[in-house]
Design a protein around this motif. Structure first.
Motif, PDB file in Angstrom:
ATOM      1  N   LEU A 243       0.901  -1.396  -0.068  1.00 40.06           N
ATOM      2  CA  LEU A 243       0.387  -0.033   0.195  1.00 40.06           C
ATOM      3  C   LEU A 243       0.792   1.485  -0.135  1.00 40.06           C
ATOM      4  CD1 LEU A 243      -2.620  -1.694   2.656  1.00 40.06           C
ATOM      5  CD2 LEU A 243      -3.227  -0.580   0.191  1.00 40.06           C
ATOM      6  N   ALA A 244       1.753   0.966   0.996  1.00 40.09           N
ATOM      7  CA  ALA A 244       3.119   2.318   0.794  1.00 40.09           C
ATOM      8  C   ALA A 244       3.279   2.341  -0.458  1.00 40.09           C
ATOM      9  CB  ALA A 244       3.672   1.696   2.015  1.00 40.09           C
ATOM     10  N   ARG A 245       3.839   1.050  -1.106  1.00 39.72           N
ATOM     11  CA  ARG A 245       4.393   1.461  -2.393  1.00 39.72           C
ATOM     12  C   ARG A 245       3.422   2.070  -3.149  1.00 39.72           C
ATOM     13  NH1 ARG A 245       7.286  -3.568  -0.920  1.00 39.72           N
ATOM     14  NH2 ARG A 245       8.939  -2.499   0.064  1.00 39.72           N
ATOM     15  N   GLU A 246       2.827   1.681  -3.200  1.00 34.72           N
ATOM     16  CA  GLU A 246       1.331   2.334  -4.204  1.00 34.72           C
ATOM     17  C   GLU A 246       0.824   3.710  -4.094  1.00 34.72           C
ATOM     18  OE1 GLU A 246      -3.444   1.569  -4.198  1.00 34.72           O
ATOM     19  OE2 GLU A 246      -2.307   0.002  -4.131  1.00 34.72           O
ATOM     20  N   ALA A 247       0.860   4.162  -3.144  1.00 32.16           N
ATOM     21  CA  ALA A 247       0.632   5.173  -2.195  1.00 32.16           C
ATOM     22  C   ALA A 247       1.763   6.721  -3.312  1.00 32.16           C
ATOM     23  CB  ALA A 247       0.692   5.656  -0.898  1.00 32.16           C
ATOM     24  N   VAL A 248       3.105   6.014  -3.059  1.00 34.76           N
ATOM     25  CA  VAL A 248       4.138   6.852  -3.189  1.00 34.76           C
ATOM     26  C   VAL A 248       4.215   6.826  -4.621  1.00 34.76           C
ATOM     27  CG1 VAL A 248       6.695   6.996  -3.220  1.00 34.76           C
ATOM     28  CG2 VAL A 248       6.089   5.653  -1.505  1.00 34.76           C
ATOM     29  N   ASP A 249       3.865   5.719  -5.897  1.00 27.27           N
ATOM     30  CA  ASP A 249       3.807   5.953  -7.462  1.00 27.27           C
ATOM     31  C   ASP A 249       2.934   6.817  -7.272  1.00 27.27           C
ATOM     32  OD1 ASP A 249       6.064   4.168  -7.414  1.00 27.27           O
ATOM     33  OD2 ASP A 249       4.646   2.589  -7.559  1.00 27.27           O
ATOM     34  N   HIS A 250       1.561   6.839  -7.049  1.00 29.61           N
ATOM     35  CA  HIS A 250       0.599   7.734  -7.250  1.00 29.61           C
ATOM     36  C   HIS A 250       0.909   9.249  -7.325  1.00 29.61           C
ATOM     37  CE1 HIS A 250      -2.356   4.677  -9.212  1.00 29.61           C
ATOM     38  NE2 HIS A 250      -2.204   3.476  -8.141  1.00 29.61           N
ATOM     39  N   ALA A 251       1.138   8.951  -6.183  1.00 30.52           N
ATOM     40  CA  ALA A 251       2.252  11.027  -5.539  1.00 30.52           C
ATOM     41  C   ALA A 251       3.101  10.767  -6.825  1.00 30.52           C
ATOM     42  CB  ALA A 251       2.043  10.839  -4.343  1.00 30.52           C
ATOM     43  N   GLU A 252       4.424  10.276  -6.950  1.00 31.04           N
ATOM     44  CA  GLU A 252       5.065  11.014  -7.518  1.00 31.04           C
ATOM     45  C   GLU A 252       3.806  10.998  -9.355  1.00 31.04           C
ATOM     46  OE1 GLU A 252       7.679   7.409  -8.122  1.00 31.04           O
ATOM     47  OE2 GLU A 252       8.839   9.208  -6.249  1.00 31.04           O
ATOM     48  N   GLU A 253       3.180  10.541  -9.394  1.00 22.39           N
ATOM     49  CA  GLU A 253       2.764  10.456 -10.553  1.00 22.39           C
ATOM     50  C   GLU A 253       1.927  11.921 -10.909  1.00 22.39           C
ATOM     51  OE1 GLU A 253      -0.318   7.105 -11.837  1.00 22.39           O
ATOM     52  OE2 GLU A 253       2.226   5.736 -12.150  1.00 22.39           O
ATOM     53  N   ASN A 254       1.535  12.010 -10.051  1.00 18.93           N
ATOM     54  CA  ASN A 254       0.185  13.308  -9.677  1.00 18.93           C
ATOM     55  C   ASN A 254       1.127  14.468  -9.672  1.00 18.93           C
ATOM     56  OD1 ASN A 254      -2.194  11.628 -10.075  1.00 18.93           O
ATOM     57  ND2 ASN A 254      -2.117  11.392  -7.613  1.00 18.93           N
TER      58      ASN A 254
END
Length: 938
Positions: free
Chosen positions: A674-685
């Motif tokens: 979940l944490a890695r998913e959140a980091v990936d999405h935040a970087e994309e945004n």
């Protein structure tokens, strides 16, 4: 057909095709892995064959022989056909091993030569089937796969059942699927070996339906459309896919209030039965299908005088069922209602709505039916629909308000005041409140194609920006256009400056600029006399100042709470109430923070504001996590994440919190994902704020998992980001103590002490007592690493006491654990009992595993995929969800009244739930539950 392999647990994962069936797929896999048999049952189209094929593919590779059969309705009268499908290709391999009488009877039955029947050769045939299975199993495990058992011929079913009951320990498994319209499946289960597992397929949830449609390529559907597909399909995967296909093939999407296009493939399932109804009965059912909550009384009021007799006729054909516990009229499946309505001529549908527009008692329903009965524009109808939309909004039904608002716009003449587009924009704002962001965005984009009034254009631009959420880089081009449309109008400029404040915070990470833009928005709104937007801007300014650790934060919160107030701001997730909650939780005032956010959550649930509900659920979960109620926090965090993914609102923030909750009280591997998913999405945004939060969660999960080096990498990056963002309040992320602890673990005590010293300055300036205590805990570890054991023990003892007084239960338990570990370095006995007790009280299962490993003086083993709660907590797994939550709160020491407040239920419900818990656990009182928590037998 014949592959020499032994039964073993397959390594392959479940196929992507099996969506929404994780739990039952897992149950079936476990049963098959044990050598057992499985019966899948449920209605047509529910997904039985898909799961059966996936399981057969997976477990077929582990079987020596796979026997398959399936049939259609037209073949069900042919005797021994299923047996021929099963044994036709293997009979030659085993026929010489059968006694002559059995071989002759079986060959006669399978080939059709001779006159073999169950009556004539019954015993020989039964024994022959058993002998074939035994002979095949002697060469290796056998898997029998039978789909559509309801169409298998009775003779084959009888023979298979006889053999199955006598297989004993012979390695033969059966994997079967049968269509059932209700829970009755016993007759089919008797065909399988004793102790077989029956798995009932239930309808998919809305989120699962959305995932299925997306997986099959039906992308781009609005969430409101997916909701309609789910409702019409009843959660049936086949029906949902057919409806999705029809929608994507339709050149024009349905307008609000219009029925979904029901494809011919689905209409054919019910129209043959509808044609058997009388014309009057069909008209009665059409009125029922047009109504929201049809009852016999409503049908009578709508002019259907023989409704009871006509409903009885429909029920006899399996089209209709009447609720046993009330007067409501219910179709056997929502698809029947949809197909009936879609098939009816347009004039007959309008006639049905016209009758209901006077018969319905609810003003919202009357207005909706009047709109659907009216062609073209009509100012009176439009006004009634606008009033109904306002009423729905007040009732907490923003989705209904959006639908009514769009109907109102459709019936509004072009030269009316308010204009059609004004009503469309109001509907878009209701759609945002309901979490239907794509619908809101489409409405706003449509309005912008023709609007010329500056206020309408700016309002539409703001909706476009709002629907972007944290991905504000996607709407960068909107701001110059919106500013140009606003001109010198202070009211319109206030709206845009407020959004620019958010952009400065999320995209640029510039707190000073964000604060300045928020203050500018508040001043412009005040000049324009727009109290709502003034309060919203002040509340946001207060949030920014709180995150910055700015000394003006309390004064700004006070200004934002000053009268006169707007009730829409009071419970908004960006309003002053939530700003006050953030200030309370960062100031260690946990009881007040819980009371504040719980009251906000209760109010937004009453109002139906989905976006605010997602935010406030996270707030309650965060408060529970800080308080050390990890089990409760995990339940709330998972609920928030599920809602966020269902609506597309706050997915990154919900994933971050769910990661913290999983690492503290659930599964650490899940927390890392979940944490890695959140980091990936935040970087994309391009969202630096939530990139920082995601990395904080990742670092914490890595620390819990024992990856100190990984935790250091993640949390050093957080330090860099927060320094660039200008965040100085350590209570915002609370990562500094974890970084210092991880640094100690890898031998970097000097850097650890630097982190502690720098952070302590700001924590002292802002009075962050819990942060100071955690820093002292980390400093004690530094001292211990340097050999200052006595000083470290004194410091840790003080830390544990301070954290207990502050109510930070999990941090208190971590201090007790550190104290126990430090004492192991000194001569004499060491006990981890206190740390274990505190972690059990918190339901901090990953931490408890570390305590158990330390007590046994062994390294922590990798966490299994499905963690079981230790000791007394394991016994809660057999309880229902509500019973488990209540029992867990009792373990944490909560009173019945406190439990009722936290779970939003009555005290009487708590008492009744506890009675069931006592009975299921075989105990007598709350004391026994606490004893279970401590791992002692009651």
């Amino acid at each position: 057909m014949t592959v020499p392999r032994d039964f073993q647990e397959p390594a392959r994962c479940r196929p992507d095709l099996v969506i929404g069936r994780d739990e039952l797929f897992g149950q079936a896999r476990e049963q098959l892995a044990r050598g057992g048999s499985v019966l899948l049952h449920g209605p047509a189209g529910i997904g039985k064959s898909t799961v059966l094929r996936a399981l057969a593919t997976e477990y077929g590779e582990t079987a020596h022989t796979v026997l398959r059969c399936s049939a259609t309705e037209s073949e069900s009268h042919l005797p021994f056909l299923a047996l021929a499908d099963l044994f036709g290709l293997v009979l030659d391999d085993v026929s010489d091993k059968l006694p002559a009488a059995q071989r002759t009877a079986l060959e006669s039955a399978l080939t059709g030569r001779g006159e073999s029947t169950l009556q004539r050769d019954g015993l020989a045939l039964r024994l022959a089937v058993l002998s074939v299975l035994r002979a095949l199993a002697a060469e290796g495990p056998v898997l029998v796969v039978a789909d559509d058992m309801q169409w298998l011929d009775p003779a084959s079913l009888e023979l298979l059942g006889f053999a199955a009951r006598r297989l004993g320990d012979i390695p033969v498994r059966m994997l079967c699927a049968v269509r059932t319209d209700g829970p009755e499946y016993d007759r089919h289960l008797r065909v399988l070996p004793p102790d077989s597992l029956a798995v009932r397929f239930h309808p998919l949830t809305r989120a699962q339906t959305a995932a299925l449609l997306d997986h099959r390529g039906y992308t781009g559907l609005q969430r409101s459309t997916v909701r309609d597909i789910h409702r019409t399909s009843g959660g049936n995967p086949f029906y949902a896919l057919e409806l999705g296909r029809a929608l994507t093939e339709s050149p024009v999407p349905p307008r609000p209030g219009d029925p979904l296009p029901v494809p011919t493939s689905l209409r054919a399932l019910v129209l043959s039965r509808l044609e058997m109804l009388s014309a009057e009965a069909r008209r009665t059912l059409l009125v029922a299908s047009a109504g929201a909550r049809p009852t016999p009384a409503l049908l009578h009021a709508a002019g259907r005088g023989d409704a009871e007799a006509e409903m009885a006729q429909a029920a006899a054909l399996g089209l209709l069922a009447t609720e046993a516990e009330g007067p409501a009229v219910r179709f056997a499946h929502p698809l029947i209602s949809a197909a009936l309505y879609a098939e009816a001529p347009a004039q007959e549908r309008r006639d049905a709505h016209r009758a209901l527009s006077t018969a319905a008692s609810d003003p919202i329903e009357r207005a909706r039916h009047l709109a659907l009965a009216t062609n073209g524009t009509d100012p009176e109808v439009a006004a009634r629909l606008a009033e109904a939309a306002a009423l729905a909004r007040d009732r907490g039904a923003p989705s209904m308000a959006a639908s009514l608002g769009l109907l109102s716009a459709r019936h509004t003449p072009a030269d009316s005041v308010p204009a059609p587009d004004v009503r469309r924009l109001a509907a878009a704002e209701d759609a945002i409140t309901a979490g239907e962001l794509d619908l809101a965005r489409d409405i706003a984009r449509d309005v912008l194609t023709r609007a010329t009034v500056p206020a309408d254009r700016v309002r539409a631009w703001i909706i476009v920006i709002d629907t972007a959420g944290h991905a504000m880089t996607e709407v960068d081009a909107v701001f110059p256009q919106a500013l140009a449309d606003a001109g010198d109008d202070p009211e319109l400029l206030a709206l845009i400056r407020y959004q620019l404040a958010w952009r400065a915070l999320l995209v640029e990470g510039d707190f000073d600029r964000a604060r300045a833009e928020a203050a500018r928005s508040a001043a412009l709104a005040e000049r324009a006399g727009d109290r709502y937007n003034e309060l919203m801007a002040l509340a946001f300014q207060a949030q920014i100042e709180t995150l910055m650790g700015h000394p003006d934060a309390p004064a700004t919160i006070k200004r934002a709470l000053k009268e006169p107030q707007d009730p829409r701001v009071a419970c908004h997730h960006n309003g002053a109430g939530y700003s006050r909650f953030r200030w309370l939780i960062m100031s260690d005032q946990l009881p007040e923070a819980r009371a504040t956010v719980t009251a906000l959550l209760r109010e937004v649930r009453r109002r139906g504001s989905v976006e605010s509900e997602v935010h406030f659920l996270r707030g309650v979960a965060e408060t529970e996590l800080r308080s050390g109620h990890c089990g409760r926090a995990l339940d709330l965090a998972r609920e928030s994440l599920m809602m966020a993914r269902d609506t597309g609102i706050g997915e990154v923030a919900s994933a971050v919190l769910a990661s913290f909750a999983e690492a503290s009280g659930g599964n650490v591997d899940r927390a890392l994902d979940l944490a890695r998913e959140a980091v990936d999405h935040a970087e994309e945004n391009g969202d630096q704020m939530y990139e920082s939060r995601g990395l904080t969660a990742l670092g914490y999960a890595q620390l819990v998992a024992g990856d100190a080096q990984g935790a250091v990498r993640s949390l050093r990056r957080v330090r860099e980001l927060e320094q660039g963002l200008g965040i100085t309040d350590p209570a915002r992320g609370r990562w500094q103590g974890d970084l210092a602890e991880a640094l100690v673990r890898i031998g970097e005590t000097g850097e650890a002490q630097d982190v502690i010293d720098v952070t302590r300055v700001n924590a002292l300036r802002l009075g962050r007592e819990s942060v100071l205590a955690v820093l002292d805990r980390a400093e004690a570890l530094v001292r211990a690493a340097r050999g200052e054991h006595d000083a470290a023990l004194v410091q840790l003892t003080s830390v544990q006491d301070r954290l207990a007084k502050l109510g930070h239960g999990l941090e208190e338990a971590r201090a007790a654990f550190a104290l126990a570990q430090l004492r192991t370095r000194r001569p004499g006995p060491t006990s981890y009992d206190e740390a274990a007790r505190l972690f059990r009280r918190c339901r901090a299962l990953p931490w408890l595993r570390q305590v158990e490993a330390a007590a046994l003086d062994r390294p922590v083993e990798p966490e299994p995929a499905h963690t079981l709660a230790p000791d007394g907590l394991e016994s809660l797994e057999g309880l229902a969800s509500m019973e488990r939550q209540v029992a867990a709160l009792v373990m944490e020491g909560a009173t019945n009244r406190e439990i009722a407040a936290r779970l939003f239920i009555s005290v009487k419900t708590v008492e009744a739930t506890l009675t069931r818990v006592y009975r299921k656990l075989g105990i007598r009182s709350r004391v026994d539950i606490v004893r279970l928590a401590a791992g002692r037998r009651p």
